[in-house]
Design a protein around this motif. Structure first.
Motif, short mmCIF file in Angstrom:
data_model
loop_
_atom_site.label_atom_id
_atom_site.label_comp_id
_atom_site.label_asym_id
_atom_site.label_seq_id
_atom_site.Cartn_x
_atom_site.Cartn_y
_atom_site.Cartn_z
N LEU A 226 0.80 -1.22 0.00
CA LEU A 226 0.00 0.00 0.00
C LEU A 226 0.84 1.27 0.00
CD1 LEU A 226 -2.80 -1.06 2.50
CD2 LEU A 226 -2.95 -0.89 0.01
N SER A 227 2.13 1.14 -0.15
CA SER A 227 2.98 2.33 -0.15
C SER A 227 2.80 3.16 -1.41
CB SER A 227 4.45 1.93 -0.01
OG SER A 227 4.89 1.25 -1.18
N GLY A 228 2.48 2.52 -2.53
CA GLY A 228 2.43 3.23 -3.80
C GLY A 228 3.79 3.55 -4.37
N ALA A 229 4.86 3.09 -3.72
CA ALA A 229 6.22 3.39 -4.18
C ALA A 229 6.47 2.71 -5.51
CB ALA A 229 7.24 2.92 -3.14
N ARG A 230 7.09 3.44 -6.42
CA ARG A 230 7.42 2.89 -7.74
C ARG A 230 8.87 2.43 -7.82
NH1 ARG A 230 6.37 7.82 -11.01
NH2 ARG A 230 6.92 8.74 -9.01
N SER A 231 9.63 2.65 -6.77
CA SER A 231 11.01 2.18 -6.71
C SER A 231 11.33 1.83 -5.27
CB SER A 231 11.99 3.24 -7.23
OG SER A 231 12.06 4.33 -6.33
N ILE A 232 12.34 1.00 -5.07
CA ILE A 232 12.72 0.62 -3.71
C ILE A 232 13.23 1.82 -2.92
CG2 ILE A 232 14.29 -0.81 -2.35
CD1 ILE A 232 14.05 -2.93 -4.57
N PRO A 233 14.08 2.71 -3.49
CA PRO A 233 14.47 3.89 -2.71
C PRO A 233 13.28 4.75 -2.28
CG PRO A 233 15.99 3.59 -4.53
CD PRO A 233 14.87 2.60 -4.74
N ASP A 234 12.26 4.90 -3.14
CA ASP A 234 11.09 5.66 -2.71
C ASP A 234 10.38 4.98 -1.55
OD1 ASP A 234 11.20 7.89 -4.36
OD2 ASP A 234 10.19 6.88 -6.01
N LEU A 235 10.39 3.67 -1.51
CA LEU A 235 9.82 2.95 -0.38
C LEU A 235 10.56 3.27 0.91
CD1 LEU A 235 7.89 0.64 0.68
CD2 LEU A 235 9.76 -0.95 0.13
N LEU A 236 11.89 3.44 0.82
CA LEU A 236 12.70 3.68 2.00
C LEU A 236 12.49 5.06 2.61
CD1 LEU A 236 16.04 2.09 0.73
CD2 LEU A 236 14.35 1.06 2.26
N GLY B 247 3.06 14.40 -0.45
CA GLY B 247 1.81 13.72 -0.13
C GLY B 247 1.63 12.50 -1.01
N GLU B 248 1.04 11.44 -0.44
CA GLU B 248 0.85 10.19 -1.18
C GLU B 248 -0.52 9.61 -0.88
OE1 GLU B 248 3.95 7.53 -0.09
OE2 GLU B 248 5.54 8.72 -1.00
N LEU B 249 -1.11 8.99 -1.89
CA LEU B 249 -2.39 8.31 -1.73
C LEU B 249 -2.37 7.05 -2.59
CD1 LEU B 249 -5.34 8.28 -0.68
CD2 LEU B 249 -5.96 9.56 -2.74
N THR B 250 -2.77 5.92 -1.99
CA THR B 250 -2.78 4.64 -2.71
C THR B 250 -4.08 3.90 -2.44
OG1 THR B 250 -0.37 4.44 -2.51
CG2 THR B 250 -1.59 2.44 -3.03
N LEU B 251 -4.64 3.32 -3.49
CA LEU B 251 -5.83 2.47 -3.37
C LEU B 251 -5.53 1.13 -4.03
CD1 LEU B 251 -8.62 5.02 -4.36
CD2 LEU B 251 -8.01 4.29 -2.06
N ASP B 252 -6.00 0.05 -3.40
CA ASP B 252 -5.73 -1.29 -3.88
C ASP B 252 -7.01 -2.10 -3.70
OD1 ASP B 252 -3.62 -3.19 -4.80
OD2 ASP B 252 -4.15 -4.22 -2.94
N ALA B 253 -7.54 -2.69 -4.79
CA ALA B 253 -8.84 -3.36 -4.70
C ALA B 253 -8.83 -4.67 -5.48
CB ALA B 253 -9.94 -2.46 -5.23
N ARG B 254 -9.47 -5.69 -4.90
CA ARG B 254 -9.64 -6.98 -5.58
C ARG B 254 -10.83 -6.89 -6.54
NH1 ARG B 254 -8.63 -12.50 -3.92
NH2 ARG B 254 -8.09 -11.79 -1.82
N THR C 274 -3.97 1.99 -7.82
CA THR C 274 -3.63 3.30 -8.33
C THR C 274 -2.95 4.09 -7.23
OG1 THR C 274 -4.48 5.34 -9.35
CG2 THR C 274 -5.87 4.29 -7.69
N SER C 275 -2.00 4.93 -7.59
CA SER C 275 -1.29 5.74 -6.60
C SER C 275 -1.05 7.13 -7.16
CB SER C 275 0.04 5.09 -6.21
OG SER C 275 0.93 5.08 -7.31
N LEU C 276 -1.10 8.09 -6.28
CA LEU C 276 -0.82 9.49 -6.60
C LEU C 276 0.18 10.01 -5.59
CD1 LEU C 276 -4.52 10.73 -7.00
CD2 LEU C 276 -2.97 10.13 -8.85
N ASP C 277 1.14 10.79 -6.06
CA ASP C 277 2.02 11.47 -5.12
C ASP C 277 2.39 12.83 -5.68
OD1 ASP C 277 4.86 11.36 -6.37
OD2 ASP C 277 4.21 9.28 -6.48
#
Length: 677
Positions: free
Chosen positions: A88-98, A628-635, A646-649
């Motif tokens: 649910l992080s919405g990160a598009r790269s591992i460094p962004d996750l960190l 700012g970040e927003l993430t949505l994840d749906a089955r 989908t993710s927005l930042d």
């Protein structure tokens, strides 16, 4: 949580730290803290405080000392990101996750390039931290840096991330100078098969319509005593940036990666595993010496085997042996100026370890490694390039629990490094007091990194004049980090943990580069040293089974700053002194929808340095930035394995984080994708 509640939580942490810092005042400080906890519990209506258990709240870690242990009693500061946080992080790269981890500074310095540093050691160079993927180092054998485009997994292939902040060379060897980032990939299921696939598409508005596409598939499973996993991914980015040098350019950014691993369980206690991964990347080459924005291509290979047997004899918990190998290669190119083309570096290392249990109170691990390291490059001195260099190491680390409330731990390691051919020691000692609802730890440690091949043996000759523009210094000393740390973990209520940490680091023999124009360029050690102190406050509140709030704030201060010298790391102006992060995550167990929202703040930085061969003056004023970040994840369907996300930042103001030519403004970004899980 109301502002008043947050203030009281911070106050509780401050009282605990005061009790640690002022021994003479410990009694009254602890008593006041205890009274505050009682008042807090009554004010919030919580009546089951006795049910709080730090071990249940925090879980375990395998990275702090190389074996499984509770985060609450681990001998170092560890932050863990689990699968829900990653997804649910919405990160598009591992460094962004960190960016979600306190004490971590991430700088996006160019398309596909990142500098990641811990606790004030940020600068123009990224070789201060060891990055592991399932225990395998991803750092380059040439200079110890990490090219994140070569890490052969996507963010959604990670099951867990553990970040240890502090000096840990005593556990992970010479280059674990300031900490370790351990990436753990998704594992095959206990039985049957598992397939994961994803495809995504994104746009970056302020990066001049960057178009990002990625796709990958991961499969694995178990049949009888055998298990295997494999993955393949492909991504590509098209973008146009202002190079900062009067023209625009369109750098390619493409990556192909593949992984294969297998494991054979010979018995209930014995297993044999093997793995291999390959990645190929194309992007602009940009670091503090190579400022070229032209296309670069590079390849990386990592592989190895590991044998493990559990409880083979009385007193032994586990015995293991392994061999690993890595190879990084760049083809020749026609780029003018300093570049890393026409180079090949590789190493191979074998080791063995025995984990011991002596009675009920002492656990220990004893091990040794040996290997060979090789570097062949056009930019190295002819007498040093192409040599095969041996390396050796031996270590012991142990933990002793003299009573139910105390854990004493220590580690000592000696490394005869390949590049310096000298024996260096690193160590760590800690004492932890813990009960069900609180843990307090004091740690002291010393670690180092070996100088890189460029710092020791570089020789770049200007093809037009024949002048030596860059030359290494073979007598360089190893940079060292001496660190002390006081940390507490408090379970203030069911589901609420507060983690204040105070640290003081002293860096000696830091690397200095003479890169002024018209001067013979070489390297030397900083004679004065740098001192930095900091505080990290981290709060997690599991509001319900589905909802979690996570927040942190950090502050660093350089003590008795020395006259400015061009160090490659730990420069006060290059580091964010204040950072804060607040995130709310909703992930219902077995739910069909997940979401997260986060806001972040980082203080400004400044650059005014000479870098590059030939040298250039790099100047940048990075202001205070908000993200700012927003993430949505749906089955898609009640029982469907197909998920949409989908993710927005957005980052404001829209400016570059780095002084390097070609660094684009972060701006805003949007991504959408589908995944099979």
């Amino acid at each position: 949580m109301t502002p008043g509640t947050c203030d009281r939580l911070v106050g509780l942490g401050a009282a605990a730290l005061l009790a640690l810092a002022l021994p003479g005042e410990r009694a009254w400080a602890l008593e006041d803290a205890k009274q505050e906890v009682a008042e807090f519990v009554l004010s919030t209506g919580i009546t089951d405080i006795d049910e709080v258990d730090l071990d249940e709240l925090l879980g375990t870690t395998t990275t702090a000392s190389g074996r499984a242990e509770s985060v609450a009693t681990a001998p170092a500061t560890v932050t863990v990101l689990d699968a829900d946080v990653i997804r649910l992080s919405g990160a598009r790269s591992i460094p962004d996750l960190l960016r979600r981890i306190p004490g971590v500074q991430v700088i996006h310095n160019a398309p596909g390039n990142y500098l990641v540093a811990l606790r004030g050691t940020g600068g123009l160079q990224g070789n201060n931290v060891v990055v592991l993927l399932d225990g395998i180092p991803m750092n380059s054998p040439v200079d110890g840096a990490v090219d994140w485009s070569l890490v052969p997994v996507r963010v959604d292939e990670l099951e867990r991330v553990e970040v240890v902040r502090g000096a840990v060379s005593s556990i992970y060897g010479a280059d674990a100078y300031t900490g370790v980032i351990h990436l753990m990939s998704v594992r095959p299921p206990e039985s049957g098969m598992r397939v994961m696939a994803s495809a995504g598409f994104g746009l970056d508005g302020d990066l001049r319509s960057q178009i990002v596409g990625s796709a990958g598939v991961l499969g694995g499973g178990r049949v009888g005593d055998w298990s295997a996993a494999s993955s393949v991914e492909r991504n590509a980015t098209h973008s146009q940036y202002d190079s900062g040098m009067g023209d625009d350019f369109t750098p390619p950014l493409r990556r192909v990666a593949a992984r294969l691993s297998g494991n054979y369980a010979a018995s209930a206690r014995t297993s044999l595993g093997a793995w291999a991964d390959f990645s190929e990347s194309e992007h602009s080459q940009l670091d503090h010496l190579a400022l070229s924005v032209d296309e670069q291509r590079l390849w990386a290979f990592h592989g190895g085997m590991r044998f493990e047997t559990v409880e083979p004899a009385a007193g032994f918990r586990e015995v293991s042996a392994w061999v690993t190998s890595r190879s990084h290669k760049r083809p020749p190119n026609e780029i003018e100026g300093f570049h890393y083309g026409d180079s090949h570096a590789a190493d191979i290392e074998a080791g063995a370890e025995a984990q011991l249990r002596v009675g009920q109170k002492l656990d220990a691990a004893v091990g040794a490694t040996s290997g060979l390291e090789f570097a062949d490059a056009s930019y190295l001195h002819p007498g040093e390039s192409g040599k095969m260099r041996p390396l050796y190491a031996a270590y012991v680390n142990a933990s002793y629990a003299p009573g139910s409330a105390w854990v004493l731990a220590g580690a000592l390691r000696g490394d005869h490094t390949a590049r310096t051919q000298k024996l260096r020691f690193s160590w760590r000692a800690s004492a932890t007091w813990h009960v069900e609802r609180a843990s307090v730890r004091f740690t002291a440690a010393s670690s180092f990194r070996q100088p890189s091949y460029i710092e020791l043996a570089a020789r770049f000759i200007d093809p037009d004049t024949g002048l030596i523009l860059l030359e290494g210094a073979p007598d360089l000393k190893s940079p060292q980090l001496h660190s002390t740390e006081i940390a507490a973990i408090l379970a203030l209520a069911p589901g609420v943990t507060f983690r204040p940490t105070v640290f003081a680091d002293f860096i000696v023999n830091g690397m200095v580069e003479d890169l002024e124009p018209l001067v013979h360029k070489t390297f030397r050690n900083d004679e004065d040293g740098r001192s930095v102190i900091g505080i990290e406050l981290e709060l997690e509140w599991r509001i319900s089974d589905a909802t979690t709030l996570h927040a942190y704030g950090t502050h660093m201060q350089w003590v008795f700053p020395k006259p400015p010298v061009p160090l490659t790391i730990a420069v006060e102006d290059h580091n964010t002194k204040h950072k804060a992060w607040l995130a709310v995550r909703v992930a219902p167990p077995e739910g069909r929808v997940g979401a997260s929202a986060a806001v972040g703040y980082s203080a400004g930085r400044q650059y005014d340095v000479t870098a590059g061969i030939p040298p250039q003056q790099l100047e940048a004023d990075v202001p205070t930035m908000f993200r700012g970040e927003l993430t949505l994840d749906a089955r898609l369907g009640a029982q469907s394995p197909l998920w949409a996300w989908t993710s927005l930042d957005a980052t404001t103001p829209s400016v570059a984080e780095s002084p390097f030519p070609g660094a684009g403004a972060l701006g805003y970004a949007a991504s959408v994708g589908l995944a099979v899980r």
